[in-house]
Structure formats: C-alpha cells, structure tokens
Design an enzyme around this catalytic site. Structure first.
Site, PDB file in Angstrom:
ATOM      1  CG  HIS A   1      -0.253   0.009   2.339  1.00  0.00           C
ATOM      2  ND1 HIS A   1      -0.097   1.357   3.315  1.00  0.00           N
ATOM      3  CD2 HIS A   1       0.139  -0.790   3.290  1.00  0.00           C
ATOM      4  CE1 HIS A   1       0.379   1.082   4.269  1.00  0.00           C
ATOM      5  NE2 HIS A   1       0.668  -0.173   4.540  1.00  0.00           N
TER       6      HIS A   1
ATOM      7  CG  ASP B   1       2.592   0.911   7.707  1.00  0.00           C
ATOM      8  OD1 ASP B   1       2.205  -0.155   7.019  1.00  0.00           O
ATOM      9  OD2 ASP B   1       1.984   1.211   8.585  1.00  0.00           O
TER      10      ASP B   1
ATOM     11  CD  GLU C   1      -2.527  -1.639   5.579  1.00  0.00           C
ATOM     12  OE1 GLU C   1      -2.552  -2.424   6.316  1.00  0.00           O
ATOM     13  OE2 GLU C   1      -2.137  -0.356   5.798  1.00  0.00           O
ATOM     14  CD  GLU C   2      -1.363   2.552   7.413  1.00  0.00           C
ATOM     15  OE1 GLU C   2      -1.724   2.202   8.663  1.00  0.00           O
ATOM     16  OE2 GLU C   2      -0.078   2.258   6.954  1.00  0.00           O
TER      17      GLU C   2
ATOM     18  CD  GLU D   1      -3.293 -19.717   7.045  1.00  0.00           C
ATOM     19  OE1 GLU D   1      -4.028 -20.589   7.601  1.00  0.00           O
ATOM     20  OE2 GLU D   1      -3.053 -18.735   8.115  1.00  0.00           O
TER      21      GLU D   1
ATOM     22  CG  HIS E   1       1.230   3.708  12.405  1.00  0.00           C
ATOM     23  ND1 HIS E   1      -0.065   3.197  12.693  1.00  0.00           N
ATOM     24  CD2 HIS E   1       1.502   3.197  11.338  1.00  0.00           C
ATOM     25  CE1 HIS E   1      -0.465   2.527  11.860  1.00  0.00           C
ATOM     26  NE2 HIS E   1       0.248   2.464  11.033  1.00  0.00           N
TER      27      HIS E   1
END
EC number: 3.4.-.-
Length: 920
Positions: A175, A187, A221-222, A247, A306
């Site tokens: 993203h 991020d 996305e955030e 996964e 963040h």
C-alpha cells in the site's frame, strides 16, 4: 605428584573446570550468532543483481517518503501520479520491444490499470474495541499485470464478469498510503519500491514469469484495509490464487528460496489467537477472497511505527534489500510453480478456487535455512514420540533391573544368604531437581511482578537488561542450591535424575501442545517436539550409563568383604545390625551419628553422616580419619568424584558432553530465536495499552526454557561464572528499577486527535497515552498551560488514558499559504437531509471542504444504508477513513513534547469536525 595429576587430567571429564569451560563455550557459541542474526540486517550486495537496481530503489524510497501521504491528502494524489510515471518508465522498453517484434516473445506483455472506477460499500468492525462501521470507498489503486507465458491469451479482463482459463496467477501487494503522522518508509514504502523492482525484474529478458503476476499498489490500507477491499471488485481479483502472506505450507515453502529467511509460525498464531491486534491486507485476501499467501513485514522497532521516525533516516538500504530479496525469491518460486496445489476447489463458498491448503509449521535456522512442514506432520511425529520415548526408557529400565544394575530408586541391596541390607543411596538426588527448578523459576516470575509494579515500561528501551537480570538470577540461584544439595548429599545420580525430571516435564508439555495443535490448529509450540526429543536422548544416555556399573549384588559382597563394619567411612556402608553392634555408646544415643549407613531418603537431614567440629572441619566416626582418607583416595583414583557413591567409579566420564550437545543446541537455536522474536515484537506494546506483565512473564518462561539444559550439569560449575552473574544480576536489577524507560531512540508513542464542534465553535485537542508520562508531556505544551486538563480511561486503547484541553484552531480549510481558521459550519461542510414520508428512511447529501473523507455518526443503530452509485458485494455486506502548518495544535505538540515522546494518530483523521443534525 603434580605430574601424576597432569597425566590423569581429562579435558572432557565430568569435573568442575571441563564442565564450566565446555558449557560456557557451547552457550556463547550459539547465543552470540543468534543475537547477531536478530539484531543485524544482512548486507546489501555491492553490485546490482540481474534485473534489480538498488540505487534506483533507494532513491524511489526517498522520494516516496518525502512527506506524509495519507489517503485523505493532496500529497497522496501526487504519490499516485508519481507511481504511474515510474511504472511507465520501467515498462517502456518492454512496450517498445513488443512493438518492434511481437513474435519474438522475448519480453512479457504488461498491462497497467489506473483503477479509479471501482467502489464498494461494506461493513468493518475495525481492530480491538472499535465499533462496527459501514464504509464506502472509491478506489485509487494501481494494478500492474505481467502476462505469464502460460496465461490465457484471451482478453477476458475487458469483459463483464470475465474469468480467466487455466491456472491462477500470483498477487504481490503493497500500500502506498501512509498514516497521517508518519512518512511510511517501512509501512509500506519499502514494500512499494519492492513492487517497482519486481516489475523491473520480471520484465528483464530471461526472468519472464510462467504464471501471470499481478502487482497491486493499493491505496487506503491504513483505514479499514479499504484498498484491499475495493480490489475485490476488479476482474484481476478473480485471476490471482496466491499472494505474499504467511498461512500454509504450500505457499510458505517458496519463502525458503530466499537467501536470508527470517520468521516463525509464532507470529501467525499470535494473529490467530488475537494476541496481536493490528491487521494487514491478509484478512481480506485470504478471509474474504480465499487467496493463499505469505506476508513480509517489519516487526521492530515498534516505537517508530506510525510516527515521524518511520523515514529513510531510520532505515537502511540493507533493510530494503532484505525485503526485496525475499520478495523476489518467493515470487519467483510462485510464478514458476507448475503444480495444481493452488488450483483446486476452495474450502469456502464464493471464494477463488485456490485449493484447500493445509496448516503449516515454519521457522528459520540462523537466518540461512528455512524449515517448512505440515501441522499434521508435527502432530503425527509428536504422537509417535510421546509413545515411543517412554516405552524405550521403560524397556531400558527393565533390562537394567534384570541385570541387577538399576541403581536409580534403589535404597539398599540385600545380601544373599544373610539377608543383610547394604545401603546404596540410589535414591539420593531424586527430589532436588523439581524443588530447585521450581525455586529458580519462581525468581524470574517474582522479578517480572516487581518490574510491573515499580518500573513497568523499562523493557520498552532496555529489553536486554531485563533478559540479563532474569538469566543471571536463574543461573546463580540454581547453581547455589544445586551446589548446596551436592555438598550435603552428594550423588552420582544427580545428572540422571535431572534428565529424568526434564523428560517428564517436557513430555507433559508436548502432550498439551499436541492437543492444541490438533484441536485449535496452533503450531507455535513446535519447538517442544525438538525439546522433548533432546531431553529423551539425554535421559536415555543416563540410563545406558548404568550398564557400566557393577551388579548391585557384586558391589554389596565386595563392600562387606573389604573392611570391618564401622562408622568411619562415608563411602562404604555396613549393615544396620553391624552398625548397632559396633557403635559406641555416644553414637548409639544419636541416630544421626550413624551417617549414611541407614537407608536415606530425600527427607533425611542434610547433615547426616557428615558431622563438623566448631571449626567446621569434617570428622569421622570410630575407625579413624586415616582409614577413611586412604580409602577415599583409593576410590577416587578409580573415578568416584569426591563423596559420591563408591559404586559410581565405573560410570563413563565423558557422556555428559554428548548429553549437552543433544539438548542445549536445539533449545538455544529454536527457543532462543523465539524468545528474541517475541520480545522484539512485544517489548514496546505497553504504549498501545497492553499490560507489560505479559512481556515480563514471557521473558521469565523463556529464561527457564533456555537454562534448563544447564541444570543437570550446573552443580559441577566452579564459582567464577555464577559469582560474575550474581554481580550482573545486582547491577541490572538496580538499573531496571530506577532507570527512565524512554529515550529519543525508544520514544513513548502517544495518540493525537483534534475534535472541532461546529455547533459551538470549540476546538478540543486530545492525547492518549501512559500516565504519568502523558501528563508530563502535556505540561510542556504552551497552549495547555494554565488550562484544566481533563483525563479519562474510556478509550479503545486498553490501559491508556486520554487527556484533553482547548487547543489551537486548525487550518485544514486553507490551501497553500492561505489561512482559514474560522470555525463556521458552512465553511466546513454542506449537507441536505430529506426524510421519506411514511417510511423510516432518509436521504443524506453531504460534502466536506478540502477532504474526501466523511464520517456519519448516529445516536441509534442504523438497520441498513446504501450509497448512491456504489457497488455492493454479498461477501462484504454494508452492515454487520496534511501536511505541517495545517494543524497547528499537532505541530505544537510535536515541537514542545519531550524528545522521548512520539506522536501517532488516534483515529481515522487528525482533525474531526462534527455538526449535529436532526431528521424530521
């Protein structure tokens, strides 16, 4: 005399100096590389690999993170246009080559979709304690499709509800929006520039993908994972079957192709059990669309996540290369795979037919190898080992008993013919292991409780100080108690009993883990399988050692034939009848003077058989010290260590090294990496409202797991290392109790929100964080000085408090240098509400100035809603988010807050204006 001793010196004998040196070397040789691997990022190559340009990638990252670019910002639009420009510049040679010779197939076809048409209305429950909200979102995703050599050549993407034929493709996602308080280097800027380099790599001659590759630059996305949700409306979402996200084993095994794999199933299970509250696009791609995949993400340092320190100054080209190389290796494996594992029928309805898959177990070894196998395999091996291991120990014990060599649990031996009992003292040392281990384990737990009460956030900046304190406390206390027990009641069976207790404890833990793996699909306890296997082999060796001992009957006859009955020897024991007949009156009156010649148990006095004078010198009973000394030296020459049982002189003196190497390395490698991974990812969760006691308790548990392999040997340690560790414990304990827990390098994260009430013109600034540090930070802010600061704990952040005051007016309405801080409703928002006559329905038209984000809150729950022109997906029903100078209050907080404070967003927007309305 000295030369005689030198000749007898054995460098691997079970004596203090060899045990201390070899054990220390083994632990340091394993712990140091593990620390280096966890703390040092692998270096980037000096020359660019084929199809990759690291210098270009680093420049792209610097440009991308040149400013905050959340979805609801003009800078976000600039990033969008810049990405399109970069994509076109990369694929231009490919397009030109295709125009020159479309028949050569030297380069793949590349299609770029600037998706500004898709939209979706859906509901999202948020994360943690946030309420359920309905979301409408319009896509600004950028999608790049690289056609694979085996892909369907038809133009199905342009048809309504078109679906591809053949095998599904591979999705790689990142993203490009950041949070409103961060530059987004990790991020997810590194992820975005990695996508650009993947585009360059797979459009380089010789790197053509066999399967189609979709590169998704998603936006939004955030806030609620909006970009991933709206991607579900694009035709290419039906084409991809796999993506990057941990996964199952079929996908994860391709991650093993990377040069420096790093990861563990522990992280995936943490999300599965709800221990980690944050979410990624994985929950959409897998949970809603049914794709299967692998997630690559940064886990530390969380204090920069963040915040404005998530920039290129605080990352490196090495970190960029680590993610890029992992992405290339994994993606190359996925696009080259020709099997059918990802093309079978899906387990869920209305999901992509990507196959059922299976739960997996994975972990790296020293950052160079990656182990992947199915959870079912772990279960099967665990069950087999749980049955076979006790059976082998039992059969070995039976054979030892049949051959009369089972000294374990043997208190005495009856002489044939006479019936006299010869004491063997084989039960000595049986109960000391659980007692000492419980005490040694309790101390780190008590220290965890102490830190939680006195200085709960010291782990935020000093995790290795906490580790050092707990390790040193455990080892010193275990050594002291084990040496004390060995001094008063020496036993050659201490090691055998210790390994037996460890075997029993790990057997119980493996049973619990096997049940959880089978019923809950939890694989985080995979290390217990290897722990138990090592404990079993070490225990079995201790039992096999007993075959080297004389038969108990032979030893009893030899003992009674060597010397007359007396109380003079601590090592050779006479029968109880002989003791009574030969005892002096003084010793007959005091049973304790009989030493070890009566049958001992673990509840017997520790001072039995070893009387001391007032000067604390050992004395012997009748028979004289000379006889005892000569006999002891004679036995010690045969191999008995000091005052241990005399029959033990034939025990092998080197097998302890084999036991150490069977148990310690596998424990340090697997458990050590898990311990560091856990603390690196959780040491700073206190600023998010999570109790730090969980972190300290985890440190205490892992300390015990890492130190247990030392315990069977620790009574042989010299005093030097334990004494040094005791000093380390004192120093780290004092530091951990009094040191300030935050620093400019490890800042305390606080959460900012400014709320403007357009009804009364008020502007309230709020910071959410940890007390008392939050109040200290607010006191340094000029606009808060002299105000009545109100604080409460009614926040979605757990244990955090929210403090509010009247702050500076925002300037979010102005553009460029224009300032407009007037709080007038019509300048902020326009709306129109029309209620349907006779129905419980209303139409709301709303438009905000200088924003594309809007939030409606109702006093009562809404049964349903619909946005005009919006798509609705039954998989996601609609019921069940600027730069400096725009928000002066935020700038003020950043400017005047202490250097150990970091600011992050508290809600969808940094400024939220509200205006009440009534539907009549």
């Amino acid at each position: 005399m000295a030369s005689s001793r030198a000749q007898r010196f054995n460098p691997i004998a079970f004596t203090p100096w060899p045990v201390t040196c070899i054990t220390t070397i083994v632990y340091l040789a394993l712990l140091i590389p593990i620390l280096v691997i966890n703390l040092v990022v692998p270096s980037a190559p000096e020359t660019n690999p084929k199809g990759v340009n690291l210098t270009e990638a680093w420049r792209d990252l610097q440009h991308l993170t040149g400013g905050f670019h959340p979805y609801n910002s003009r800078r976000n639009d600039e990033v969008h246009e810049w990405l399109l420009s970069r994509i076109n510049s990369i694929i231009r040679p490919t397009v030109e080559a295709g125009q020159r010779s479309s028949a050569t197939d030297n380069l793949p076809e590349v299609f770029v979709f600037d998706d500004n048409r898709s939209n979706l209305t859906y509901s999202n429950g948020g994360v943690g304690k946030t309420s359920i909200v309905g979301v409408y979102f319009e896509s600004t995703n950028i999608i790049v499709y690289i056609r694979g050599s085996e892909d369907d050549s038809e133009n199905w993407r342009e048809r309504s509800n078109g679906k591809p034929k053949g095998k599904g493709g591979v999705l790689v996602n990142a993203h490009y929006d950041s949070v409103s308080t961060g530059y987004g280097a990790t991020d997810d800027g590194i992820g975005v520039v990695s996508l650009l380099q993947l585009l360059r790599y797979f459009t380089t001659p010789g790197n053509n993908p066999r399967k189609g590759l979709v590169l998704l630059f998603n936006n939004g996305e955030e806030d609620y994972l909006n970009g991933a949700h709206v991607f579900s409306q694009h035709p290419l979402s039906n084409f991809t079957h796999t993506f990057l996200n941990l996964e199952d084993t079929e996908v994860t095994r391709f991650y093993g192709n990377t040069k420096h794999p790093f990861g563990s199933v522990l992280a995936a299970d943490g999300f599965k059990m709800g221990l980690l509250r944050s979410q990624t696009d994985y929950v959409v791609f897998n949970g809603i669309l049914g794709l299967r995949g692998l997630d690559l993400a940064f886990i530390a340092p969380r204090s920069r996540y963040h915040t404005d320190q998530d920039d290129t100054r605080h990352t490196s080209i090495d970190s960029l290369w680590h993610m890029l190389s992992a992405s290339i290796g994994t993606t190359e494996g996925l696009v080259s795979y020709t099997g059918m594992d990802f093309d079978g029928k899906s387990k869920g309805q209305n999901k992509v037919n990507s196959g059922a898959g299976s739960l997996g177990v994975w972990f790296d070894m020293f950052g160079t190898a990656f182990a992947v196998f199915r959870l079912h395999t772990l279960f099967a091996i665990s069950v087999a080992l749980l049955v076979i291991a006790p059976l082998v120990i039992f059969i070995t014990s039976v054979i030892l008993s049949k051959t009369d060599r089972m000294y374990l649990f043997s208190m005495s031996k009856s002489l044939e013919g006479t019936g006299d009992q010869v004491s063997l003292r084989g039960l000595r040392g049986f109960s000391r292991t659980p007692i000492i281990l419980v005490i040694a384990t309790t101390i780190p737990i008590c220290l965890a409780y102490l830190l939680e009460k006195v200085n709960p956030y010291i782990v935020h900046s000093s995790q290795f100080s906490v580790w050092s304190m707990m390790f040193s406390a455990w080892i010193f206390l275990a050594w002291f108690l084990a040496c004390a027990a060995d001094f008063f009641r020496p036993s050659a069976l201490h090691r055998a009993y210790s390994y037996t207790w460890i075997f029993v404890a790990t057997w119980i833990m493996l049973v619990i883990n096997t049940v959880y793996a089978n019923q809950k699909g939890i694989a985080a306890g995979y290390f217990l399988l290897f722990y138990f296997a090592g404990a079993f082999l070490a225990t079995w060796i201790s039992y096999l050692e007993l075959f080297a001992l004389p038969r108990k009957g032979d030893f009893a006859r030899q003992t009674t034939g060597r010397r007359p009955s007396s109380l003079s020897s601590r090592l050779l024991t006479s029968s109880a009848d002989e003791l009574r007949s030969n005892a002096s009156p003084s010793t007959a009156e005091f049973p304790g003077a009989a030493g070890e010649d009566t049958d001992p148990t673990e509840s017997t006095s520790l001072l039995r058989g070893q009387r001391t004078t007032f000067a604390n010198y050992r004395t012997s009973g009748p028979g004289g010290a000379a006889e005892e000394t000569d006999e002891r030296e004679d036995i010690n020459k045969g191999g008995t260590f000091e005052h241990e049982q005399s029959w033990s002189w034939t025990l092998p003196r080197w097998t302890w090294v084999l036991q150490l190497l069977l148990l310690a390395p596998i424990v340090l490698i697997l458990v050590g990496q898990l311990a560091l991974f856990l603390t690196a990812s959780m040491c700073q969760v206190g600023s998010d409202g999570v109790s730090t006691f969980v972190v300290y308790l985890a440190c205490a548990v892992f300390t015990t797991l890492l130190c247990i392999p030392l315990f069977p040997l620790i009574h042989r340690f010299t005093y030097h290392i334990p004494t040094f560790l005791f000093l380390v414990f004192i120093g780290t304990l004092i530091y951990n109790l009094v040191a300030f827990p935050f620093s400019p390098a490890n800042r305390l994260k606080t959460f900012f929100i400014q709320e403007v009430d357009l009804d009364n013109g008020s502007s309230t600034v709020s910071l959410t964080g940890i007390q008392p540090y939050l109040t200290e930070a607010i006191n340094s802010i000029p606009s808060a000085a002299g105000q009545n600061i109100t604080c409460d704990k009614t926040t979605p952040f757990g244990m955090l408090e929210r403090c509010s005051w009247s702050g500076l007016s925002p300037n979010v309405l102005g553009q460029g240098r224009e300032r407009d801080t007037e709080i007038v409703p019509d300048k902020w928002i326009t709306y129109n509400i029309t209620k349907t006559v006779g129905k419980n329905k209303a139409r709301i038209e709303i438009s905000g100035r200088n924003t594309r984000a809007c939030k409606l809150k109702f006093d009562r729950a809404v049964a349903n809603f619909q946005v005009s022109g919006s798509a609705v997906d039954h998989r996601m029903p609609p019921t069940s988010r600027q730069g400096p100078g725009v928000i002066p209050a935020l700038d003020e907080v950043r400017l005047y807050a202490p250097s150990w404070i970091a600011i992050s967003k508290a809600a969808d927007g940094l400024v939220e204006a509200s205006h009440s309305f009534t539907i009549q």
